[in-house]
Write a protein that holds these residues in place. Sequence first.
Motif, short mmCIF file in Angstrom:
data_model
loop_
_atom_site.label_atom_id
_atom_site.label_comp_id
_atom_site.label_asym_id
_atom_site.label_seq_id
_atom_site.Cartn_x
_atom_site.Cartn_y
_atom_site.Cartn_z
N ARG A 61 44.14 20.27 54.43
CA ARG A 61 44.05 20.59 53.00
C ARG A 61 42.74 21.29 52.64
O ARG A 61 42.72 22.14 51.75
CB ARG A 61 44.22 19.33 52.17
N ILE A 62 41.65 20.91 53.30
CA ILE A 62 40.36 21.56 53.00
C ILE A 62 40.47 23.04 53.34
O ILE A 62 40.17 23.91 52.52
CB ILE A 62 39.19 20.89 53.74
N ARG A 63 40.92 23.32 54.54
CA ARG A 63 41.05 24.72 54.97
C ARG A 63 42.01 25.47 54.05
O ARG A 63 41.76 26.60 53.67
CB ARG A 63 41.52 24.77 56.41
N SER A 64 43.11 24.83 53.68
CA SER A 64 44.08 25.46 52.78
C SER A 64 43.44 25.80 51.44
O SER A 64 43.71 26.85 50.86
CB SER A 64 45.28 24.52 52.60
N ALA A 65 42.60 24.90 50.92
CA ALA A 65 41.93 25.14 49.64
C ALA A 65 41.02 26.36 49.70
O ALA A 65 40.76 27.00 48.67
CB ALA A 65 41.13 23.91 49.22
N TYR A 66 40.53 26.68 50.89
CA TYR A 66 39.65 27.83 51.09
C TYR A 66 40.42 29.02 51.66
O TYR A 66 39.87 29.82 52.43
CB TYR A 66 38.48 27.45 52.00
N ASN A 67 41.72 29.12 51.29
CA ASN A 67 42.55 30.25 51.71
C ASN A 67 42.58 30.44 53.22
O ASN A 67 42.52 31.57 53.71
CB ASN A 67 42.11 31.54 51.01
N ASP A 68 42.67 29.32 53.94
CA ASP A 68 42.77 29.29 55.40
C ASP A 68 41.54 29.86 56.13
O ASP A 68 41.63 30.26 57.29
CB ASP A 68 44.05 29.97 55.89
N ALA A 69 40.41 29.87 55.46
CA ALA A 69 39.17 30.28 56.13
C ALA A 69 38.83 29.26 57.21
O ALA A 69 39.07 28.07 57.05
CB ALA A 69 38.03 30.37 55.12
N THR A 70 38.25 29.72 58.30
CA THR A 70 37.85 28.80 59.37
C THR A 70 36.36 28.44 59.27
O THR A 70 35.91 27.51 59.92
CB THR A 70 38.14 29.39 60.75
N LYS A 71 35.65 29.20 58.44
CA LYS A 71 34.21 28.96 58.26
C LYS A 71 33.87 29.19 56.79
O LYS A 71 34.28 30.19 56.21
CB LYS A 71 33.39 29.88 59.16
N ILE A 72 33.13 28.24 56.21
CA ILE A 72 32.70 28.36 54.82
C ILE A 72 31.23 28.00 54.73
O ILE A 72 30.65 27.47 55.68
CB ILE A 72 33.52 27.44 53.88
N GLU A 73 30.63 28.26 53.60
CA GLU A 73 29.27 27.79 53.32
C GLU A 73 29.31 27.05 52.00
O GLU A 73 29.82 27.56 51.01
CB GLU A 73 28.27 28.93 53.27
#
Length: 148
Positions: A61-73
């Motif tokens: 769900r976290i990755r999904s919330a970030y539009n399937d990004a694999t890396k965030i800041e």
Amino acid sequence: MPFLGTCGGFQHAIVEYARNLFGFSEADHAENNSAALMPVIAPLECALVESSGEIMLSDGRIRSAYNDATKIEEGYHCSYGFNPAYVDLLFANGDLRATAHDFAGDVRGVELRGHPFFVATLFQSERRALRGEMPPLVKAFVAAARLN
């Protein structure tokens, strides 16, 4: 019931998970109980107060919330986190999944398998609102709450 816990919410969700789902009544938070027999939440080696960092995301769900990004800041404001000594124990049954890690491999976000929306992160996506941005996890939480 959807759940989103960040920073202290993440920390206390881990304590409650250890106590209520594993039956470890001695599980505790070192900030509240420095003499804890099982400090599942302990001081971070490096405090993350008013800092930000890169976070690696795996499926969930976290990755999904970030539009399937694999890396965030994202930003932090905390001095306590998941005690690495208990990682294997608390992830043993597979229900609690670590789906966000920093580059050192430390757990920065968890999800509960089979739950409609149970997300807890040490980072605080809601701090984006201070810059006038919509926090991705808050948006996902509100969407999940509307469905419930």
